[in-house]
Write an enzyme that holds these catalytic residues in place. Structure first.
Site, mmCIF file in Angstrom:
data_model
loop_
_atom_site.group_PDB
_atom_site.id
_atom_site.type_symbol
_atom_site.label_atom_id
_atom_site.label_comp_id
_atom_site.label_asym_id
_atom_site.label_seq_id
_atom_site.Cartn_x
_atom_site.Cartn_y
_atom_site.Cartn_z
ATOM 1 N N MET A 95 25.063 18.245 -9.863
ATOM 2 C CA MET A 95 25.875 19.184 -10.562
ATOM 3 C C MET A 95 25.058 19.884 -11.740
ATOM 4 S SD MET A 95 28.311 18.405 -8.651
ATOM 5 C CE MET A 95 29.829 19.514 -8.969
ATOM 6 N N HIS A 112 28.578 22.563 -0.131
ATOM 7 C CA HIS A 112 29.646 22.968 -0.951
ATOM 8 C C HIS A 112 31.150 22.732 -0.168
ATOM 9 C CE1 HIS A 112 31.321 25.292 -4.201
ATOM 10 N NE2 HIS A 112 32.300 25.905 -3.421
HETATM 11 C C1 GRF Z 1 30.864 16.606 -2.522
HETATM 12 O O1 GRF Z 1 32.223 17.065 -2.365
HETATM 13 C C2 GRF Z 1 30.059 17.990 -2.646
HETATM 14 O O2 GRF Z 1 30.258 19.059 -1.728
HETATM 15 C C3 GRF Z 1 30.216 18.423 -4.120
HETATM 16 O O3 GRF Z 1 30.183 17.319 -4.947
HETATM 17 C C4 GRF Z 1 30.691 16.011 -4.246
HETATM 18 C C5 GRF Z 1 29.750 15.224 -4.184
HETATM 19 O O4 GRF Z 1 30.439 13.756 -3.534
HETATM 20 N N1 GRF Z 1 29.402 19.337 -4.726
HETATM 21 P P1 GRF Z 1 29.324 12.731 -3.341
HETATM 22 O O5 GRF Z 1 28.828 12.334 -4.971
HETATM 23 O O6 GRF Z 1 28.289 12.937 -2.636
HETATM 24 O O7 GRF Z 1 30.357 11.419 -2.959
#
Ligand code: GRF
Length: 195
Positions: A95, A112
């Site tokens: 992020m 995404h």
């Molecule tokens: C996922 O849904 C991805 O698409 C989004 O953030 C989430 C991360 O989940 N960008 P995790 O940390 O892999 O469980």
């Protein structure tokens, strides 16, 4: 000659996609090479660190709060990535808005949770759920300077049922992510191995 191929996975949160990649690829062979997952996070408290550790893998932490600017953080991140000379860099719940310091040096792919180009940016699962559409989905795309806008490499749909809640829909989107991202990474590594 059989060797080791490294895949760097960038993450910021709970790491369920990181773990899906570890379970599908780490220590396994694609072509002749053995695959090694190298997790890198910008958050010392990311839940994914513990998930990777349960598989005997230590994550690299480049704490973004220790840098004065996005560019300075990106420069340190690029260094941490290049140290491993990876065949592929995968963003799985990373992020951060990236600057050209990163995008001009690193070829990465990103996961995404919507059918891009619809619902770019944050909160994509809720936006697609509340859109009135009958389907949502997941996209894997190349990372460019423009957020969530690079070439689409893979996409798959998740139907939105009339009796779905945001929670039940989210669960199915994440289950699809845990399948689509490793599949796409394997396909890219096979392409690369085929030269
Ligand atoms: C996922 O849904 C991805 O698409 C989004 O953030 C989430 C991360 O989940 N960008 P995790 O940390 O892999 O469980």
């Amino acid at each position: 000659m059989a060797g080791v191929t490294k895949v760097v996975v960038l993450f910021s949160g709970k790491g369920s996609n990181l773990e899906a990649l570890i379970e599908r690829l780490h220590g396994k062979r694609v072509g002749e090479d053995e695959i090694r997952i190298v997790p890198i996070t910008n958050r010392p408290d990311a839940g994914g660190i513990e998930r990777a550790r349960r598989h005997g893998i230590e994550s690299v932490v480049v704490d973004h709060t220790l840098f004065e600017s996005r560019e300075a953080f990106d420069a340190a991140l690029v260094q941490a990535i290049e140290r491993h000379d990876p065949a592929l860099v995968v963003m799985a719940g990373f992020m951060r808005i990236l600057t050209p310091v990163f995008t001009s040096r690193i070829d990465a792919i990103n996961l995404h949770p919507s059918l891009l180009p619809l619902f770019k940016g944050a909160d994509a699962i809720r936006k697609s759920f509340e859109s009135g559409m009958k389907v949502g989905g997941v996209t894997v795309h190349r990372v460019t300077r423009e957020l969530d806008s690079g070439e689409i490499l893979a996409q798959a749909c998740v139907p939105i049922d009339a009796n779905d809640t945001l929670e039940s829909f989210t669960k199915r989107v994440q289950a699809l992510e845990h399948r689509l991202l490793p599949e796409t990474v394997v396909a890219l590594l096979k392409e690369r191995a085929a030269g």
